[in-house]
Design a protein around this motif. Structure first.
Motif, PDB file in Angstrom:
ATOM      1  N   UNK A 227      10.452 -15.704  15.721  1.00 24.95           N
ATOM      2  CA  UNK A 227      11.069 -15.127  16.922  1.00 24.95           C
ATOM      3  C   UNK A 227      12.118 -14.094  16.536  1.00 24.95           C
ATOM      4  N   UNK A 228      11.982 -13.515  15.364  1.00 25.04           N
ATOM      5  CA  UNK A 228      12.971 -12.562  14.861  1.00 25.04           C
ATOM      6  C   UNK A 228      12.940 -11.273  15.673  1.00 25.04           C
ATOM      7  N   UNK A 229      13.984 -10.475  15.522  1.00 25.05           N
ATOM      8  CA  UNK A 229      14.061  -9.177  16.173  1.00 25.05           C
ATOM      9  C   UNK A 229      13.104  -8.200  15.503  1.00 25.05           C
ATOM     10  N   UNK A 230      12.807  -7.119  16.211  1.00 22.58           N
ATOM     11  CA  UNK A 230      11.980  -6.069  15.624  1.00 22.58           C
ATOM     12  C   UNK A 230      12.627  -5.552  14.345  1.00 22.58           C
ATOM     13  N   UNK A 231      13.944  -5.422  14.352  1.00 25.22           N
ATOM     14  CA  UNK A 231      14.651  -4.912  13.176  1.00 25.22           C
ATOM     15  C   UNK A 231      14.382  -5.771  11.951  1.00 25.22           C
ATOM     16  N   UNK A 232      14.491  -7.080  12.105  1.00 20.45           N
ATOM     17  CA  UNK A 232      14.292  -7.974  10.953  1.00 20.45           C
ATOM     18  C   UNK A 232      12.851  -7.921  10.455  1.00 20.45           C
ATOM     19  N   UNK A 233      11.899  -7.918  11.397  1.00 23.22           N
ATOM     20  CA  UNK A 233      10.482  -7.875  10.994  1.00 23.22           C
ATOM     21  C   UNK A 233      10.141  -6.524  10.356  1.00 23.22           C
ATOM     22  N   UNK A 234      10.725  -5.443  10.905  1.00 21.99           N
ATOM     23  CA  UNK A 234      10.507  -4.115  10.332  1.00 21.99           C
ATOM     24  C   UNK A 234      11.004  -4.061   8.895  1.00 21.99           C
ATOM     25  N   UNK A 235      12.192  -4.579   8.657  1.00 18.71           N
ATOM     26  CA  UNK A 235      12.764  -4.546   7.304  1.00 18.71           C
ATOM     27  C   UNK A 235      11.937  -5.376   6.342  1.00 18.71           C
ATOM     28  N   UNK A 236      11.423  -6.493   6.821  1.00 17.99           N
ATOM     29  CA  UNK A 236      10.581  -7.329   5.950  1.00 17.99           C
ATOM     30  C   UNK A 236       9.310  -6.601   5.562  1.00 17.99           C
ATOM     31  N   UNK A 237       8.723  -5.900   6.524  1.00 18.77           N
ATOM     32  CA  UNK A 237       7.475  -5.176   6.248  1.00 18.77           C
ATOM     33  C   UNK A 237       7.677  -4.013   5.292  1.00 18.77           C
ATOM     34  N   UNK A 238       8.763  -3.269   5.516  1.00 17.88           N
ATOM     35  CA  UNK A 238       8.951  -2.022   4.749  1.00 17.88           C
ATOM     36  C   UNK A 238       9.631  -2.262   3.411  1.00 17.88           C
ATOM     37  N   UNK A 239      10.382  -3.331   3.277  1.00 16.52           N
ATOM     38  CA  UNK A 239      11.043  -3.614   1.996  1.00 16.52           C
ATOM     39  C   UNK A 239      10.071  -4.052   0.933  1.00 16.52           C
ATOM     40  N   UNK A 240       8.991  -4.711   1.364  1.00 11.35           N
ATOM     41  CA  UNK A 240       8.074  -5.296   0.385  1.00 11.35           C
ATOM     42  C   UNK A 240       6.731  -4.597   0.298  1.00 11.35           C
ATOM     43  N   UNK A 241       6.563  -3.538   1.112  1.00 10.61           N
ATOM     44  CA  UNK A 241       5.260  -2.849   1.093  1.00 10.61           C
ATOM     45  C   UNK A 241       5.119  -1.954  -0.131  1.00 10.61           C
TER      46      UNK A 241
END
Length: 241
Positions: A227-241
């Motif tokens: 249920x995280x914010x878009x910001x948190x999910x965005x950072x997770x996706x882009x930090x590890x891609x």
């Protein structure tokens, strides 16, 4: 409607700026295109608008191939670039009349639309001034008015809220929603995740030229089981891609 099929672009044969991109944005939606700096957002938009040619793949705007039918495709969309520093020696009204001529907007209709939009964006008093005397936000607004003069079905906006004062940003967001609610299409890039979270029907996240996710916020939460914010999910996706 915007359709992007297997589109790739590299510069000088080096690494891909965009690789094997597939997106479909139907009418009636606001689509937010998100990604870090250098992720491929502006390259994608430049290919969509015909400024750059893809190395491979095809892009259709309202059914028109931007490479094979460029004039027909360009008549159906309005494009706001990431930099509003254009035609700086023209006066505001001269620029808007130039845009009206380009899109063959009848004079009376043109003047009515200019009057209405200039009032909405608080530019009525400066249309007789050269654009080079405008602030960044004012330049952004005059470009936006020029784009809207011919009432295009598809809006393609590259960081359109940058530099706008709060009132103008609010008005533009309202206009985007109203446009999509008329079964038309809004595609815009942004790095302001809070805006995307509140405004967009769907988002696409791109990083290093690759599409990481496309869908609505709930689908993203289901994907992450969070249920995280878009910001948190965005950072997770882009930090590890």
């Amino acid at each position: 409607m915007i359709e992007i099929h297997n589109v790739s672009k590299s510069y000088g044969g080096a690494s891909y700026a965009v690789r094997d991109l597939n997106l479909t944005i139907p009418s009636g939606q606001i689509f937010g295109f998100l990604g870090p700096n250098g992720a491929g957002k502006s390259t994608t938009i430049k290919m969509m608008t015909g400024i750059h040619a893809p190395d491979r793949g095809a892009i259709f705007i309202n059914g028109k191939n931007i490479q094979e039918e460029p004039l027909a495709a360009k008549k159906t969309f309005g494009y706001v670039p990431d930099s509003p520093d254009l035609f700086l020696r023209l006066k505001g009204m001269e620029y808007l009349n130039f845009m009206g001529d380009m899109y063959e907007v009848p004079s009376k209709l043109r003047l009515n639309r200019i009057e209405m939009l200039a009032k909405q964006f608080d530019l009525s008093d400066v249309l007789g001034d050269q654009i080079q005397t405008y602030s960044h936000g004012m330049r952004q607004k005059i470009i936006m008015i020029g784009v809207l003069l011919h009432e295009p079905d598809v809006w393609i906006l590259d960081e359109p809220l940058t530099g706008l004062d709060p009132k103008s940003a609010y008005i533009l967001k309202q206009m985007m929603r109203e446009h999509a609610d008329k079964e038309k299409t809004v595609f815009f890039s942004t790095h302001v995740l809070e805006v995307a979270e509140k405004l967009c029907d769907r988002v696409g996240i791109i990083n290093k030229g690759n599409l990481q996710f496309c869908g609505n916020l709930q689908e993203m939460r289901d994907h992450f089981k969070s249920d995280a914010s878009l910001e948190k999910m965005f950072l997770e996706m882009t930090d590890h891609a």
